[in-house]
Motif scaffolding. Sequence first.
Motif, PDB file in Angstrom:
ATOM      1  N   ILE A 225       6.161   6.899  33.777  1.00  0.00           N
ATOM      2  CA  ILE A 225       5.769   8.537  33.273  1.00  0.00           C
ATOM      3  C   ILE A 225       5.179   9.510  33.309  1.00  0.00           C
ATOM      4  O   ILE A 225       4.835  10.461  34.101  1.00  0.00           O
ATOM      5  N   ALA A 226       3.341   8.341  32.654  1.00  0.00           N
ATOM      6  CA  ALA A 226       2.651   9.241  33.113  1.00  0.00           C
ATOM      7  C   ALA A 226       1.910   9.191  34.931  1.00  0.00           C
ATOM      8  O   ALA A 226       1.618  10.256  35.474  1.00  0.00           O
ATOM      9  N   ARG A 227       2.623   8.347  34.994  1.00  0.00           N
ATOM     10  CA  ARG A 227       1.784   8.092  36.701  1.00  0.00           C
ATOM     11  C   ARG A 227       2.540   8.667  37.396  1.00  0.00           C
ATOM     12  O   ARG A 227       2.121   9.779  38.406  1.00  0.00           O
ATOM     13  N   ASN A 228       4.103   8.981  36.838  1.00  0.00           N
ATOM     14  CA  ASN A 228       4.804   9.864  37.800  1.00  0.00           C
ATOM     15  C   ASN A 228       4.925  11.589  37.889  1.00  0.00           C
ATOM     16  O   ASN A 228       4.982  12.497  38.842  1.00  0.00           O
ATOM     17  N   LYS A 229       3.781  12.201  36.661  1.00  0.00           N
ATOM     18  CA  LYS A 229       3.776  12.992  36.318  1.00  0.00           C
ATOM     19  C   LYS A 229       2.198  13.562  36.617  1.00  0.00           C
ATOM     20  O   LYS A 229       1.827  14.544  35.902  1.00  0.00           O
ATOM     21  N   LYS A 230       1.594  12.236  37.071  1.00  0.00           N
ATOM     22  CA  LYS A 230      -0.607  12.187  36.643  1.00  0.00           C
ATOM     23  C   LYS A 230      -0.408  12.999  35.682  1.00  0.00           C
ATOM     24  O   LYS A 230      -1.596  13.670  35.609  1.00  0.00           O
ATOM     25  N   VAL A 231      -0.737  12.663  35.027  1.00  0.00           N
ATOM     26  CA  VAL A 231      -0.959  12.825  33.013  1.00  0.00           C
ATOM     27  C   VAL A 231      -0.979  11.711  32.517  1.00  0.00           C
ATOM     28  O   VAL A 231      -1.357  10.271  33.189  1.00  0.00           O
ATOM     29  N   SER A 232      -1.613  11.420  31.333  1.00  0.00           N
ATOM     30  CA  SER A 232      -2.409  10.321  30.845  1.00  0.00           C
ATOM     31  C   SER A 232      -0.700   9.869  30.387  1.00  0.00           C
ATOM     32  O   SER A 232      -0.285  10.860  29.435  1.00  0.00           O
ATOM     33  N   VAL A 233      -0.698   8.663  29.562  1.00  0.00           N
ATOM     34  CA  VAL A 233       0.588   8.542  28.267  1.00  0.00           C
ATOM     35  C   VAL A 233      -0.228   9.211  27.125  1.00  0.00           C
ATOM     36  O   VAL A 233       1.018   8.963  26.211  1.00  0.00           O
ATOM     37  N   ALA A 234      -1.635   9.579  26.903  1.00  0.00           N
ATOM     38  CA  ALA A 234      -1.317  10.031  25.758  1.00  0.00           C
ATOM     39  C   ALA A 234      -0.975  11.670  25.823  1.00  0.00           C
ATOM     40  O   ALA A 234       0.041  11.890  24.569  1.00  0.00           O
ATOM     41  N   TRP A 235      -0.510  12.487  26.722  1.00  0.00           N
ATOM     42  CA  TRP A 235      -0.307  14.054  27.229  1.00  0.00           C
ATOM     43  C   TRP A 235       1.644  13.122  27.294  1.00  0.00           C
ATOM     44  O   TRP A 235       2.283  14.064  26.158  1.00  0.00           O
TER      45      TRP A 235
END
Length: 66
Positions: free
Chosen positions: A35-45
């Motif tokens: 999900i994080a990769r898809n959204k280009k954000v961190s896992v923490a986000w």
Amino acid sequence: MPATKHIAASKPKRDPAPRASVTFPPELYEMLEAIARNKKVSVAWVVRDAAEKYVAEQRPLLEKSQ
């Protein structure tokens, strides 16, 4: 010419955000990473976003019990 020192303007001190350590089952963490990769954000986000949504859903239940 004498060297001049750069003095940074001090920022007002804020309380640091609370931190938590969480252990996820491997399959769930893999999903969070995807999900994080898809959204280009961190896992923490992703985890903070999910936690905010969960708390918002629970708020009416919490207000009833008070």
